[in-house]
Write a protein that holds these residues in place. Structure first.
Motif, PDB file in Angstrom:
ATOM      1  N   ARG A 487     -18.349  82.395  -0.377  1.00 36.16           N
ATOM      2  CA  ARG A 487     -17.580  81.839  -0.757  1.00 36.16           C
ATOM      3  C   ARG A 487     -17.712  80.311  -1.076  1.00 36.16           C
ATOM      4  O   ARG A 487     -17.276  79.749  -2.309  1.00 36.16           O
ATOM      5  CB  ARG A 487     -16.157  81.604   0.056  1.00 36.16           C
ATOM      6  N   ASN A 488     -18.357  79.747  -0.266  1.00 39.67           N
ATOM      7  CA  ASN A 488     -18.569  78.256  -0.549  1.00 39.67           C
ATOM      8  C   ASN A 488     -19.582  78.073  -1.717  1.00 39.67           C
ATOM      9  O   ASN A 488     -19.463  76.985  -2.307  1.00 39.67           O
ATOM     10  CB  ASN A 488     -19.248  77.639   0.770  1.00 39.67           C
ATOM     11  N   SER A 489     -20.390  78.982  -1.857  1.00 40.13           N
ATOM     12  CA  SER A 489     -21.291  78.988  -3.100  1.00 40.13           C
ATOM     13  C   SER A 489     -20.852  79.654  -4.283  1.00 40.13           C
ATOM     14  O   SER A 489     -21.707  79.783  -5.233  1.00 40.13           O
ATOM     15  CB  SER A 489     -22.452  79.135  -2.773  1.00 40.13           C
ATOM     16  N   ILE A 490     -19.645  79.844  -4.072  1.00 38.50           N
ATOM     17  CA  ILE A 490     -18.933  80.798  -5.424  1.00 38.50           C
ATOM     18  C   ILE A 490     -19.801  81.853  -5.756  1.00 38.50           C
ATOM     19  O   ILE A 490     -20.294  82.084  -6.995  1.00 38.50           O
ATOM     20  CB  ILE A 490     -18.569  79.639  -6.582  1.00 38.50           C
ATOM     21  N   ASN A 542     -23.110  80.257  -7.468  1.00 41.35           N
ATOM     22  CA  ASN A 542     -21.659  79.982  -8.676  1.00 41.35           C
ATOM     23  C   ASN A 542     -21.846  80.916  -9.797  1.00 41.35           C
ATOM     24  O   ASN A 542     -22.343  80.626 -10.794  1.00 41.35           O
ATOM     25  CB  ASN A 542     -22.245  78.304  -9.108  1.00 41.35           C
ATOM     26  N   THR A 560     -26.449  77.948 -10.617  1.00 42.04           N
ATOM     27  CA  THR A 560     -27.371  77.288  -9.935  1.00 42.04           C
ATOM     28  C   THR A 560     -28.495  78.171  -9.498  1.00 42.04           C
ATOM     29  O   THR A 560     -27.998  79.440  -9.178  1.00 42.04           O
ATOM     30  CB  THR A 560     -26.724  76.809  -8.611  1.00 42.04           C
ATOM     31  N   GLN A 561     -29.697  77.794  -9.709  1.00 41.75           N
ATOM     32  CA  GLN A 561     -30.806  78.853  -9.638  1.00 41.75           C
ATOM     33  C   GLN A 561     -31.756  78.466  -8.738  1.00 41.75           C
ATOM     34  O   GLN A 561     -32.236  77.123  -8.889  1.00 41.75           O
ATOM     35  CB  GLN A 561     -31.374  79.641 -10.840  1.00 41.75           C
ATOM     36  N   GLN A 562     -32.363  79.142  -7.912  1.00 39.46           N
ATOM     37  CA  GLN A 562     -33.541  78.815  -6.887  1.00 39.46           C
ATOM     38  C   GLN A 562     -34.572  79.918  -7.057  1.00 39.46           C
ATOM     39  O   GLN A 562     -34.146  81.070  -7.082  1.00 39.46           O
ATOM     40  CB  GLN A 562     -32.777  78.544  -5.732  1.00 39.46           C
ATOM     41  N   GLY A 669     -34.677  66.370  -0.655  1.00 46.83           N
ATOM     42  CA  GLY A 669     -33.961  66.669  -1.675  1.00 46.83           C
ATOM     43  C   GLY A 669     -34.835  67.270  -2.687  1.00 46.83           C
ATOM     44  O   GLY A 669     -35.485  68.271  -2.702  1.00 46.83           O
ATOM     45  N   ALA A 670     -34.506  67.038  -4.059  1.00 46.46           N
ATOM     46  CA  ALA A 670     -35.350  67.504  -5.227  1.00 46.46           C
ATOM     47  C   ALA A 670     -36.638  66.798  -5.291  1.00 46.46           C
ATOM     48  O   ALA A 670     -37.269  66.928  -6.368  1.00 46.46           O
ATOM     49  CB  ALA A 670     -34.344  67.504  -6.253  1.00 46.46           C
ATOM     50  N   ILE A 671     -36.869  65.800  -4.483  1.00 44.26           N
ATOM     51  CA  ILE A 671     -38.260  64.969  -4.496  1.00 44.26           C
ATOM     52  C   ILE A 671     -39.156  65.732  -3.777  1.00 44.26           C
ATOM     53  O   ILE A 671     -39.032  66.073  -2.573  1.00 44.26           O
ATOM     54  CB  ILE A 671     -38.002  63.615  -4.000  1.00 44.26           C
TER      55      ILE A 671
END
Lengths: 1037, 533
Positions: A487-490, A542, A560-562, A669-671
C-alpha cells in the motif's frame, strides 16, 4: 540385408525351445525376499522376485542353472535340469556386516568399516507424504538430529550430526549425491525453498550417514558436520521392471493457536485500556461477529499428490534406471505449495572388460509458492493471525474498492467495525493479503554426473567423474497497491533471475589386493570444485493498474523502477586425498586417510589444510578362542573399533573473502558512494574439528539382536569466530574474523535392532536408537560473553562453560498477588524486585506477595543468567515393523529433549498488551488482590515492561521434551500368485497402504510445537506442524 | 595397450587439473574493492567520502534493516519520542516514548551503534584522504576539505551521543561522565587494542564538548561556503553548517557569548531579512518553504534521501508521521499537549500549512512536513536557518540584562511569517521581563521545530535551568498515553483537559539518560554503563 539378418536372428531366438520355471525365494525363516535377482547362468535372461518372493521365468531348454542373489544374502546357484518349480532359501550373510556401505570415493563391506556409519532405509521414506527426503531423516539413525521448524512445506530442515560443530560457520552436514558433493539448503529468494526436494525419495537406493572422524576424514575440510551419502537407484541385470506408485494425502495443522474469541477479546482489551487510564475502545458489532482468523490462513485439508513411475532393467553390459515423478504438495498456509517435476535417468554401459561409462542425470523443476512469513511483519501470515481482531468481519460489503474485504476506508489497516480504536500498528486484513499478494519461484535444475571407469587389472580401478549442478531460478513477487505490504509504495512487482553453476571433477584410483590373509584397499585421488553464481532483480513500484501485477514486471506499467544484482565466483576447492584400508584375516582392521584441501576463502599463505584420520577395528568374534567359548552361543558377533581424525569446516563465517578488508557500495541517497564493509584478517586459517570415537557392535543369538554402541567427542578448535568488537569501535558488522574459539561435543549413541519374531507368516522387527549430546563452549574471543541477537532481540548467550547459544535472561519470581505486578529475582539470587506497571519503575520487596514497597531499584542487564540449553541433550527413535501374512504395520516414534525453548510467540504475540487479539492464557491475568497467577495485571501498551520483550525471561522458557508418533503405516501386499492370475501376468505385484504422519505428540510444551524452534531454541510466530493422512498404491509390472 | 590408454588418461587428467589449481583458488571479489584501492584515485576518494554521509543516512538497524539510523530519520523520531510534544500512536516507538528502554532495547542501542559506525568510517576516510593528499592522488586542499566534512559528521555524531547517553553540561559544568570520543580509525588488531584501552570513566562531558568544538573549528576553517552540485550545499557540510552546529553545541554548553559570536558570522542584515553572508542562507517566505523544497535557502544542512535509498516504510518520516489517508502509517502524531497549546495561535499559518487534522471534531493531527509518502525521498533536516535565528535570539535574550530587541527581532523573523495577524505579533512591549521573552523563544522553538527531533535536546539542556526547566527540577515531562488522544483533548485555543497517563520522569531518575547497549559493555569493560542499567 540388415532386415533379413534381424529377422533371421529373432526367428532363431523364437525357435529355441523354452520352458517356464516358477518358485519362491525366502530367507532362512521362510520370510519372502522381494526383488531378489534370478539369472539364467551364462545368459542375460533374468527376472526379479515379487514382493511375496515369488517369480516366474522362461528359460531356454538347454539352461543348466539359475543364479539367485539378493543384497545381504549369500548368492546361490540352483541346478534346473528338469525342475519346473524352484524354491530357494537364502542364507543371510553374517549379521548385517556383509552389507555394503557407501563411503567417500568407494564402498566397503560393513564388517570392514571401522568408522561410525549409520544407514537409513530409503524404502520407508519413499512412501511418505513429504516434499523431500531430508525432512524425514529424524529418528531413523543415531547421532542425527533433524528439526523441521515449521509447517511450511518448502522449508529445509535443520540437520545436525553429532552436535553443533561450529559457532559462526555452518553446522549442516555435507550431502554427497552419487559420490559428488551436492548443494543443499535453499536457493530461492522470494519463497522458502529446499534443494534436496530435487531428489525424488523414490529414486534413492541408499542413504549412509558418515558420522565420525574416520568415516568422514576422506572429505577433509568439509567433514566437520558429518556427511550424508545419497546413492540413487541403478538398473539391475535381468527382467525389465516397471513400477508405478501413487500417493494421495491430506494434512491439517496438528494444533492451532488458542486465541480469544470476540467476547473475550472485548473484555480483555478494554481491561488493558481502562487499567491504563484510557477509555474502553473494543465493542461487539451489531452482527456479533466472532471471526476465527486462523481458518482464513491455515488449511484444514492441505492436499498432496505424488505420482511416480520408474523403469529399470539391464543386460550384463547395459543397466538403466529411469523415473518420472510428479508431486504437488500444499502447505498449511493457503498460499504455500510446492510442485515438483523430476526425471532421473541413470545409464551404465560396459564397453569392454575394462572400460565402463556411466551417466546419471536429474532434471527437475520445482515451483514454490509462499507468503510473507515474517515473524514481526504486519502482513506475516502467522504474526498477523495471532493478532487479528476477532470482533471484526473479514468482509465488508460496502467496500467494493477493496474487493469487499473489511479494511479501514483509507486501506491502512484491518477494518475496525464497532471498535473505536484501530488495530495496533496497522496490522492488515490477512485474508486480503493472502488473496492478493504473490510469492512464487520456479527453479530448474540439472545434476549430471558422467563417469568413466577403467579396470586394467582385476585389482585396480580408475574412476573419472565430471559433475555439474546447474540451477536456474525465476521468481516473481507482487504486493497489492491498496492494502497490505504494497500500500505504501502503491503496489509492487518484482522479478528475480539467478543462476548457479557448480562443477566438480574427480579422478581417483581404487586398489584392492589380497595376499593370503592380508587384504589391502587403497584409494588415491584428486578433486576440483568451483562455482559461479549471478542474480539480477527488477523492481517496479507505484503501479498504474493491478492488471499489470499478474505474472511479471511489465515495462512502463510502474512509475518507480529499481534494479539490483550480484555476481560471485567461488568458493573454489582443490583437493588431494588418499586412504588405505588393511585387514588381516577379517579380524584386525586398520584405516588411515589423509586429505589436503585448498580453499579460495583464505589468503594464499593459509589456503591449504591437511586433514588426517585413523581408525582400527578388532573383530573379536572371529578369534578361535571366542568361537570355541560358550560366549559365542550368545554373542555371535563382537567387534570393537576406535577412530581419530582432524577434519575441517570449509563453510566458515564471513562469506567468500573473510580475510580481506573490503569497501563496498554505499550510496548516499542517489549519490554513489563506497564504504568499509569488512575489516579483514589476513592470518585467517582453517577451522579444525578433532573427532575421537570409540564403539562396538554386538550380534546376539545368531543376530536376532544387533547392538551398536558409540562414544564420540568432537573438539572444534580454531573456530572462525566473528569476534565481536565493541559497537563503539564502529568496525563494520562489529566483528573481525578470528581463529579463536573452542567448542566440544560429546555423547553416546546406542542402537538396538532385533528380530523379535521371525516366522514364515509372522515377523516383528523392533529397533530403538538413542543419542546423547553435550555441547560446551570452551573458549571465546578474549573469553568474553557474547550476547547473541536474533535480529529482533537478545535471548541467547555464548559463554565459556555453557552450551552454544544457551538461553539467557531474567528470573521471574511470580506475580505479586496483592497488586498484580511482576516480580523478578536480582543477580544475587535472593533480592526480589517488583516492576511497578503504573510507572515502569522497580522497587525491592521483601517477599513475592508483599504490598510494602521497598527502595527504588532496577532490573539491569547484569541480572540475567543462563536459563537452559537451547540444544536437545538426548534424542532418538523407536521403530517397529510387524508383518502378518500379507499385512505389514510400520511405526516410527521420535523423541527429543533436555532442551529449553524460549516461547517468544507467547511473550510478544499471545500476551501482548496492545489493541490486538491475544491468546487464551491472557485470561489468567491478575485482576484483584489475592489472585495467584503468572500473568501480571493488564496495562495497555506496557508489553515491554510487563513481558520484558526482546529478552528471555524464564516465565516464557519451557522444556522442549517430546515424543511423537512420526509415522504409522499399514500396508497390504496382494499375493503374487493371485495378482498374476487375475491380470494374466501383466501385473507382478500390487501393494496398497494407508498411513498417518505426526499422529500424536506427547509433550508438556505449551507452545504450538516443540519442533517449531530455530537453531537458538526460539519459538517465534511459526506455522503449525502438519498432521497427515495418506493412502497409496504400488504396482509392479 | 590398455595400460597405455590408462596411463595417458591419468597423465592428461592430472596435468589439466594441476594447471587449473591457480584458477580455482586465486579468486577476487566482484562486488567490493580491497581497502588498498579505495583511495587510489580522486573519484574513489570522493566515493569513500559519500560513504560516510551514507553511514549518517542509513546505518543498519537490527538484522540489517535501514531505518534511517542515525541521522536519516531515526534521530528525529527518537528525539520526538523522548519528548512530550508528539504522540506515539502504537507500539512501534513505545519503548522510547514510555521510557521502558534497557541496555538491550534496539532503538537506543542502534542509535549508539550506528553513530559510532559512522564515526569510524569518517576516521577511515580521514586517514585515506590524508594519504591520498600526501601521495598526490588529490590536491592538498581537497584532502583538507574531505577531512573537514568527516570531522563535521564526527562532531555531529558525538554531540548526539553526549546528549543522549550523558548528563547535560549544566550538571556540574560538564564534570559528569561523557562518552568515548573516537578520533582514530579502527581497522586492525592494533587499533582495536588501542581503542579498547580508552576508559570512559576518565572522560567528562566537558572533554567531549572540547573535542566536538575542535572538530567543528577545523571544519569551519576548511569547509567551502558552498558545495558544487545541485542541492549539495544542503546535503553536504558547508562552512555555515559548521558554524550553525557550533552555535547549537555552545547553546547546550550554556556558552551564550559563544553562540552570539558564531551567530554573528552567519546572521547579518536587518530584521526581518536576516541573511547569512556565508552560503547565502535565509528564511523562505512561507513557513512550509523548506518542506516544499528540501534544498531551499533555509535548509542549511539535511541528510539526503531518494526514492532509491531511504529509510523505507518502517523508518521514513513521511511514513511514520504522515496521515494514513495519504498512504502513510501515522504512528507518530502531534500530541494534544502541543496542538492545544494556547500560545500557538489558532490562525497560525503553520497549523494548516504543515499539519493535517482528522476526524469531525479533531481527534488526530499529522505532520505534513515530510510529504513524499510513496517513495519517501524527503530529506531529513538537521539544521535550518530558522533554528539558527532562534538560537541567536535565545543567546541575545539571555545575555541581555533587559528585554533584548535583537532577540525579539530574531524571534519575529521566524514567527511572523506564520503569525500574520498584526494583533498576534510580538513587539518589544509584549514581554514584561527578559524571562518572558526567553520563555516565548523556547515556546517558539517547540512550535517551529515541532516534528524535527529537537525536543529532546531542549529537555536535556534545560533540565537544570532554574527558570526554564520543562518540569520543575528537570526531567522528562508527562505524556499522553500511547494512542490515548481523544477528540476532547484537541483545541487550538487550549482550555482542554489532557490526560497524561505516562508519568513524568524526574531528572534524578536513571532513565533520564539512555543505557549504553549491552553489546558494548559486554565486549568492552572500559565503556562504563550508566547507573542502574
Amino acid at each position: 540385408m540388415l532386415m533379413a539378418c534381424l529377422t533371421l536372428f529373432i526367428s532363431q531366438i523364437l525357435a529355441q525351445n523354452s520352458r517356464t520355471i516358477s518358485g519362491k525365494v525366502t530367507d532362512e525363516n521362510g520370510a519372502a525376499i522381494s526383488n531378489a535377482s534370478i539369472i539364467v547362468k551364462g545368459t542375460t535372461i533374468g527376472t526379479t522376485t515379487a514382493n511375496d518372493g515369488t517369480f516366474t521365468i522362461k528359460v531356454p531348454e538347454n539352461a543348466k542353472s539359475l543364479i539367485i542373489s539378493s543384497v545381504n544374502f549369500m548368492t546361490v546357484e540352483v541346478s534346473i535340469s528338469k525342475e519346473s518349480t524352484v524354491n530357494v532359501s537364502l542364507q543371510s550373510t553374517s549379521a548385517n556386516l556383509e552389507e555394503v556401505v557407501v563411503v567417500g570415493y568407494g564402498t566397503q563391506k560393513k564388517k570392514e568399516v571401522t568408522g561410525a556409519v549409520s544407514q537409513v532405509n530409503p524404502v520407508n521414506i519413499s512412501t511418505l507424504v513429504t516434499p523431500s527426503v531430508d525432512k524425514q531423516l529424524g529418528g531413523r539413525a543415531t547421532g542425527v538430529l533433524v528439526t523441521n521448524s515449521s509447517g511450511l512445506v518448502n522449508q529445509p530442515p535443520r540437520i545436525r550430526i553429532r552436535g553443533v560443530n561450529s559457532i559462526n560457520g555452518s553446522s549442516s552436514p555435507l550431502f554427497v549425491l552419487d559420490g559428488v558433493p551436492m548443494e543443499s539448503g535453499g536457493f530461492a529468494g522470494y519463497t522458502s525453498d529446499n534443494l534436496l526436494a530435487n531428489i525424488n525419495p523414490a529414486d534413492i537406493e541408499s542413504i549412509d550417514v558418515l558420522k565420525d572422524g574416520s568415516a568422514t576424514a576422506i572429505f577433509g575440510s568439509r567433514a566437520a558436520n558429518g556427511v550424508i551419502m545419497i546413492t540413487t537407484k541403478k538398473g539391475k541385470a535381468g527382467r525389465l521392471n516397471v513400477n508405478y506408485s501413487f500417493i494421495q494425502g491430506s494434512s491439517k495443522p496438528s494444533k492451532k493457536f488458542k486465541l480469544l474469541n470476540a467476547q473475550e477479546f472485548v473484555l480483555i482489551t478494554n481491561e488493558k485500556l481502562t487499567n491504563a487510564g484510557q477509555q474502553p475502545a473494543a465493542f461487539m458489532n451489531n452482527e456479533n461477529t466472532d471471526t476465527d482468523w486462523q481458518s482464513y490462513v491455515y488449511r484444514n485439508n492441505a492436499k498432496s499428490i505424488n505420482h511416480n513411475l520408474s523403469i529399470d532393467g539391464g543386460t550384463d553390459k547395459t543397466n538403466f534406471f529411469v523415473s518420472f515423478n510428479y508431486s504437488d504438495q500444499q502447505g498449511l498456509v493457503f498460499t504455500n505449495t510446492v510442485k515438483r517435476y523430476n526425471i532421473r535417468a541413470n545409464v551404465t554401459q560396459k564397453i569392454n572388460k575394462w572400460l565402463k561409462l556411466s551417466n546419471l542425470i536429474t532434471l527437475s523443476r520445482t515451483e514454490d509458492s509462499d507468503q510473507n512469513n515474517g515473524g514481526n511483519s504486519l502482513s506475516g501470515a502467522t504474526a498477523n493471525v495471532l493478532r487479528a481482531l476477532p470482533n471484526v468481519r473479514v468482509m465488508n460489503p460496502s467496500l467494493p474498492q477493496f474487493s469487499f474485504y473489511n479494511v479501514t476506508p483509507d486501506g491502512a489497516a484491518l477494518g475496525s467495525d464497532a471498535n473505536t480504536k484501530l488495530i495496533e500498528n496497522n496490522y492488515t486484513n490477512i485474508a486480503y493479503v493472502m488473496a492478493k499478494n504473490k510469492f512464487f519461484s520456479k527453479k530448474h535444475r540439472v545434476i549430471n554426473n558422467f563417469g568413466i571407469d577403467l579396470k586394467p587389472l582385476s585389482w585396480l580401478n580408475y574412476s573419472f567423474k565430471a559433475n555439474i549442478d546447474f540451477i536456474t531460478l525465476d521468481e516473481f513477487l507482487t504486493y497489492d497497491p491498496k492494502h497490505g505490504d504494497g500500500r505504501n509504495s502503491i503496489g509492487r512487482v518484482q522479478n528475480q533471475a539467478a543462476n548457479q553453476m557448480r562443477y566438480t571433477i574427480q579422478n581417483f584410483i581404487n586398489i584392492n589386493k589380497s595376499f593370503k590373509e592380508h587384504n589391502v584397499a587403497v584409494t588415491l585421488g584428486h578433486e576440483n570444485q568451483m562455482q559461479t553464481s549471478n542474480s539480477f532483480q527488477a523492481i517496479g513500484t507505484n503501479i498504474s493498474d493491478p492488471f499489470f501485477q499478474q505474472t511479471n514486471v511489465i515495462s512502463n506499467s510502474y512509475a518507480t523502477q529499481q534494479s539490483s544484482g550480484s555476481y560471485s565466483k567461488g568458493p573454489g576447492f582443490v583437493s588431494y586425498f588418499g586412504r588405505v584400508n588393511y585387514d588381516y584375516a577379517g579380524k584386525y582392521f586398520v584405516t588411515a586417510s589423509l586429505r589436503r584441501d585448498g580453499l579460495s576463502r583464505f589468503a594464499p599463505e593459509n589456503r591449504f589444510g591437511t586433514f588426517p584420520g585413523f581408525s582400527v577395528g578388532y573383530r573379536v568374534s572371529q578369534e578361535d578362542y571366542w568361537k570355541k567359548s560358550p560366549m559365542a552361543k550368545v554373542i555371535n558377533e563382537f567387534r570393537v573399533r576406535t577412530s581419530w581424525a582432524k577434519v575441517g569446516n570449509a563453510e566458515i563465517a564471513g562469506g567468500s573473502f573473510p580475510y580481506l578488508s573490503l569497501y563496498g557500495s554505499a550510496p548516499y541517497g542517489a549519490i554513489s558512494g563506497i564504504a568499509a564493509t569488512q575489516a579483514g584478517n589476513a592470518g585467517l586459517k582453517w577451522e579444525t574439528n578433532e573427532k575421537l570415537g570409540f564403539g562396538f557392535d554386538l550380534g546376539l543369538l545368531d543376530n536376532k539382536i544387533n547392538i551398536t554402541f558409540d562414544y564420540y567427542k568432537n573438539n572444534n578448535n580454531n573456530l572462525v569466530l566473528a569476534a565481536p568488537q565493541p559497537p563503539s569501535f564502529g568496525v563494520p558488522g562489529n566483528l573481525i574474523y578470528q581463529n579463536i574459539g573452542n567448542m566440544e561435543n560429546k555423547g553416546i549413541e546406542l542402537a538396538i535392532n532385533s528380530k523379535i519374531i521371525n516366522k514364515k507368516d509372522f515377523s516383528w522387527d523392533f529397533g530403538i536408537n538413542f543419542t546423547t549430546q553435550s555441547n560446551k563452549v570452551k573458549s571465546l574471543y578474549l573469553d568474553q560473553d557474547v550476547i547473541v541477537s536474533n535480529g529482533t532481540g537478545n535471548y541467547n548467550i555464548l559463554q565459556v562453560g555453557q552450551p552454544i547459544n544457551a538461553i539467557y535472561g531474567y528470573q521471574f519470581a511470580g506475580v505479586n498477588s496483592s497488586n498484580g505486578n511482576p516480580v523478578y529475582v536480582k543477580a544475587d539470587g535472593t533480592t526480589l524486585v517488583m516492576g511497578n506497571i503504573t510507572n515502569s519503575s522497580y522497587f525491592t520487596i521483601s517477599d513475592l506477595n508483599s504490598n510494602v514497597v521497598g527502595a527504588a531499584s532496577s532490573l539491569t542487564g547484569a541480572d540475567r543468567k543462563v536459563l537452559g540449553s537451547s540444544l536437545p541433550k538426548w534424542f532418538g527413535g523407536i521403530t517397529s515393523t510387524i508383518r502378518y501374512k500379507q499385512f505389514t504395520l510400520d511405526m516410527l516414534w521420535r523423541f527429543s529433549g533436555g532442551n529449553k525453548i524460549m516461547n517468544i510467540t507467547e511473550q510478544e504475540s499471545l500476551l501482548n498488551q496492545a489493541f490486538m487479539n491475544s491468546g487464551k492464557n491472557i485470561l489468567k491475568r491478575w485482576t484483584q488482590a489475592g489472585d495467584v497467577t503468572t500473568v501480571p495485571r493488564l496495562w495497555y501498551n506496557r508489553d515491554n515492561f510487563t513481558n520484558l520483550n526482546q529478552q528471555a525471561v524464564d516465565r516464557f522458557v519451557e522444556s522442549g521434551n517430546f515424543i511423537r508418533l512420526d509415522n504409522l503405516q499399514i500396508s497390504y501386499d496382494v499375493e503374487s500368485k493371485h495378482i498374476t492370475k487375475l491380470t494374466n501376468s501383466y501385473v507382478k505385484s500390487f501393494r496398497v497402504f494407508v498411513q498417518g504422519q505426526n499422529l500424536l505428540l506427547i509433550t508438556k510444551y505449551t507452545g504450538i510445537d516443540p519442533d517449531n524452534i530455530d537453531s537458538r531454541g526460539l519459538d517465534y510466530n511459526t506455522v503449525p506442524q502438519a498432521r497427515s493422512i495418506s493412502f497409496g498404491v504400488n504396482v509392479g509390472f | 595397450m590398455k595400460f597405455k590408454i590408462f596411463s595417458a588418461v591419468i597423465i592428461a587428467g592430472s596435468i589439466s587439473l594441476f594447471s587449473c589449481q591457480k584458477k580455482t583458488l586465486e579468486l577476487q571479489p566482484f562486488s567490493s574493492f580491497s581497502d588498498q584501492s579505495a583511495f587510489s584515485n580522486a573519484d574513489r576518494c570522493q566515493l569513500a567520502l559519500n560513504g560516510v554521509y551514507d553511514a549518517a543516512q542509513s546505518g543498519f538497524y537490527a538484522g540489517g534493516a535501514v531505518r534511517g539510523y542515525p541521522f536519516g530519520a531515526a534521530n528525529i523520531e527518537q528525539g520526538e519520542m523522548r519528548g512530550e510534544d508528539m504522540l506515539n500512536q502504537a507500539t512501534f516507538f513505545a519503548i522510547t516514548y514510555a521510557a521502558t528502554y534497557n541496555s538491550a532495547s534496539p532503538n537506543n542501542g542502534y542509535m549508539f551503534q550506528t553513530i559510532y559506525s559512522m564515526v569510524n568510517k569518517a576516521n577511515l576516510v580521514i586517514d585515506g584522504v590524508k594519504a591520498a593528499g600526501t601521495g598526490g592522488v588529490i590536491t592538498a586542499a581537497q584532502a583538507l576539505q574531505f577531512e573537514a566534512e568527516c570531522r563535521f559528521l564526527r562532531a555531529l555524531g558525538h554531540h548526539e551521543l553526549v546528549i543522549n547517553f550523558s548528563r547535560p553540561f549544566a550538571d556540574g559544568a560538564g564534570n559528569k561522565m561523557g562518552i568515548i570520543y573516537r578520533d582514530f580509525a579502527i581497522n586492525s588488531d592494533a587499533s582495536s587494542a588501542a581503542a579498547r584501552a580508552i576508559k570512559r570513566s576518565t572522560i567528562t562531558v566537558a572533554d567531549n564538548y572540547t573535542k566536538i568544538l575542535e572538530d567543528l573549528d577545523f571544519a569551519e576553517t576548511n569547509l567551502p561556503a558552498t558545495q558544487t552540485g545541485a542541492g549539495l550545499s544542503t546535503y553536504r557540510a558547508t562552512k555555515a553548517a559548521a558554524i550553525a552546529l557550533k552555535m547549537r553545541v555552545k547553546m547546550h554548553k550554556g556558552d551564550w557569548a559563544g553562540v552570539i559570536a558564531e551567530g554573528a558570522k552567519i546572521v547579518t542584515g536587518t530584521a526581518p531579512n536576516f541573511l547569512s553572508p556565508i552560503g547565502g542562507w535565509k528564511l523562505t517566505a512561507a513557513p512550509d518553504g523548506p518542506f516544499a523544497n528540501n534544498t531551499s535557502t533555509e535548509s542549511v544542512f539535511s541528510i539526503k534521501n531518494d526514492a532509491t535509498d531511504n529509510p523505507g516504510v518502517n523508518g521514513a518520516l513521511a511514513q511514520m508521521f504522515g496521515d494514513p489517508a495519504l498512504s502513510a502509517r501515522g504512528l507518530v502524531r502531534v500530541s494534544p499537549i502541543m496542538w492545544s497549546e494556547a500560545d500557538w495561535k489558532c490562525n497560525d499559518l503553520r497549523r494548516t500549512a504543515l499539519y493535517r487534522t482528522a476526524g469531525g471534531p479533531v481527534n488526530a493531527v499529522y505532520s505534513t512536513k515530510f510529504r513524499d509518502y510513496s517513495t519517501t525521498s524527503d530529506g531529513t533536516p538537521q539544521i535550518r536557518y530558522a533554528e539558527v535565528l532562534l538560537m541567536l535570539a535565545e543567546a541575545n535574550a539571555r545575555t541581555s540584562t533587559i528585554v533584548s530587541s535583537t532577540a525579539v527581532d530574531l524571534l519575529n523573523a521566524v514567527r511572523n511569517r506564520a503569525v500574520t495577524t498584526p494583533g498576534d505579533q510580538f513587539t518589544l512591549l509584549s514581554f514584561a521581563t527578559k524571562n518572558d521573552l526567553i520563555a516565548a523563544i523556547l515556546k517558539e522553538r517547540r512550535i517551529e521545530l515541532l516534528g524535527e527531533g529537537k525536543r529532546w535536546g531542549d529537555i536535556h539542556r534545560l533540565a537544570l535551568d532554574p527558570d526554564f526547566a520543562p518540569i520543575a527540577g528537570g526531567g522528562i515531562p508527562a505524556k499522553v498515553g500511547t494512542g490515548g488522544a481523544t477528540a476532547a483533548m484537541f483545541n487550538c485555543a487550549g482550555g482542554v483537559t489532557i490526560t497524561k497517563s505516562i508519568l513524568a520522569i524526574p531528572y534524578s531518575d536513571f532513565k533520564f539518560v539512555w543505557p549504553i547497549p549491552i553489546e558494548e559493555t559486554q565486549q568492552n569493560a572500559n565503556y562504563d554503563q550508566n547507573p542502574n542499567y
